[in-house]
Design an enzyme around this catalytic site. Structure first.
Site, PDB file in Angstrom:
ATOM      1  N   HIS A 291      -1.561  61.467   4.475  1.00 43.46           N
ATOM      2  CA  HIS A 291      -0.571  60.485   3.937  1.00 43.46           C
ATOM      3  C   HIS A 291      -0.855  60.522   2.382  1.00 43.46           C
ATOM      4  O   HIS A 291      -0.405  59.196   1.586  1.00 43.46           O
ATOM      5  CB  HIS A 291      -1.206  59.063   4.569  1.00 43.46           C
ATOM      6  CG  HIS A 291      -0.470  58.747   5.464  1.00 43.46           C
ATOM      7  ND1 HIS A 291       1.274  58.203   6.337  1.00 43.46           N
ATOM      8  CD2 HIS A 291      -0.844  57.933   7.084  1.00 43.46           C
ATOM      9  CE1 HIS A 291       1.240  58.186   7.323  1.00 43.46           C
ATOM     10  NE2 HIS A 291       0.344  56.870   7.561  1.00 43.46           N
TER      11      HIS A 291
ATOM     12  N   LYS B 274       8.865  47.719  16.584  1.00 39.29           N
ATOM     13  CA  LYS B 274      10.604  47.476  16.393  1.00 39.29           C
ATOM     14  C   LYS B 274      10.990  49.274  16.274  1.00 39.29           C
ATOM     15  O   LYS B 274      12.058  49.127  16.666  1.00 39.29           O
ATOM     16  CB  LYS B 274      10.450  46.219  15.390  1.00 39.29           C
ATOM     17  CG  LYS B 274      10.690  45.153  15.966  1.00 39.29           C
ATOM     18  CD  LYS B 274      10.850  43.614  15.461  1.00 39.29           C
ATOM     19  CE  LYS B 274      10.718  42.463  16.261  1.00 39.29           C
ATOM     20  NZ  LYS B 274      11.215  41.508  15.143  1.00 39.29           N
TER      21      LYS B 274
END
Length: 327
Positions: free
Chosen positions: A142, A294
């Site tokens: 990251h 989601k």
């Protein structure tokens, strides 16, 4: 359950990350001199980016020590930008000759176990594990481009960077941090929104993070591939084929005729991975299920007011001005 590949294992839990005041790290003295933000999660600003204190010793050690192998593949991303899905797709694509779908590590391990974050293992003081992994390795980070080890920048190993629309990144980030049990007072969405707009989140600011990789890819397109989360969702076949070509394992004509690309996409689909028992399990104080919420585009509309959305859009427009880049 034991993984099918003896070289792969579940990642250490977040509780294995020591607090800065608990570590004897040689980097502690430097870290204590860095600008500090203590709003619920302790962050320090290093080389223009904010990182949590718990991860900074790993980032510094990675910069100094990590040596990539020539055939490593590095997956880079800002947090909550699609790394989980990219890890599954890349690992499955690269190792498609090694694993059958019926006997695959992703059936028993989370994508973050199959493709470890380099700096995390240095922060855990578990960096030797990375050396036990067989080649070719798929590794992740990251970290912003400017905080990558020089050894990665100058190596031949390709970097695949995935990015996502900032409003969706913010919403996904907030849902994740509210689940972290070590946060005694999880921030409200409004608080997280302001921190995000100011860039004071792990890896932030997001715009500079994306632009560093993007501008470097323009100078060296054979070194860095930029993938956009929305485009990957809309045209996954094109995305996976670009990915395979870039990392040096293109699909053969027979594989294309036999629908292997479609099979990989289905195997690594959000719903497929989310429904696996392993991704319903808990690792320390971070459940694997937290990585599968989601996976959509536009969910920000369910959390963000029009005023908030307009503010963030204006910041994004300003930050990207002068660059031919859109999410």
């Amino acid at each position: 359950m034991e993984a099918k590949d003896s070289k792969l294992r579940p990642r250490p839990p977040l509780t294995a990350l020591p607090e800065l005041d608990e570590t004897d790290s040689k980097y502690k003295e430097l870290i204590l001199t860095l600008p500090k933000d203590e709003e619920r999660v302790k962050h320090r600003k290093y080389q223009g980016f904010w990182y949590s204190e718990r991860h900074l010793p790993g980032i510094l050690a990675m910069q100094e020590v990590f040596k990539p192998r020539p055939n490593d593949v590095i997956l880079a991303s800002f947090p909550k930008s699609g790394a989980t899905w990219l890890k599954a797709l890349t690992f499955t694509t690269m190792h498609r000759d090694k694993y059958a779908f019926s006997d695959h590590p992703l059936l028993e391990l989370n994508p973050h176990d199959c493709v470890p974050f380099i700096e995390n293992h240095y922060a855990y003081r578990d960096e030797q594990y990375l050396e036990t992994l067989p080649s070719p390795r798929v590794l992740a980070t990251h970290s912003a481009y400017s905080t990558l080890p020089e050894s990665i920048m100058t190596s031949t190993c390709p970097i695949v960077y995935i990015c996502r629309e900032p409003k969706d990144v913010l919403v996904s980030y907030w849902h994740m941090i509210t689940k972290l049990e070590y946060l005694k007072e999880p921030p409200s969405f409004a608080q997280t929104f302001e921190s995000f707009c100011e860039g004071r989140v792990h890896g932030g600011p997001v715009w500079e993070h994306v632009l560093e990789y993007y501008t470097k890819s323009l100078c060296n397109p054979e070194k860095i591939l930029i993938l956009k989360y929305k485009q990957m969702l809309e045209c996954p076949i094109d995305g996976v084929m670009r990915l395979a070509n870039f990392i040096g394992c293109p699909f053969s004509e027979d594989e294309l005729k036999n629908g292997l690309v479609e099979k990989i996409i289905e195997f690594c689909s959000f719903d497929k991975l989310k429904d696996l028992d392993v991704n319903k399990n808990e690792i320390g104080n971070l459940k694997n299920s937290y990585f599968f919420r989601k996976g959509t585009v536009g969910d920000w509309k369910n959390c963000m007011t029009p005023v908030m959305a307009n503010k963030l859009d204006k910041i994004t427009e300003e930050k990207l001005r002068g660059f031919s880049f859109t999410f």
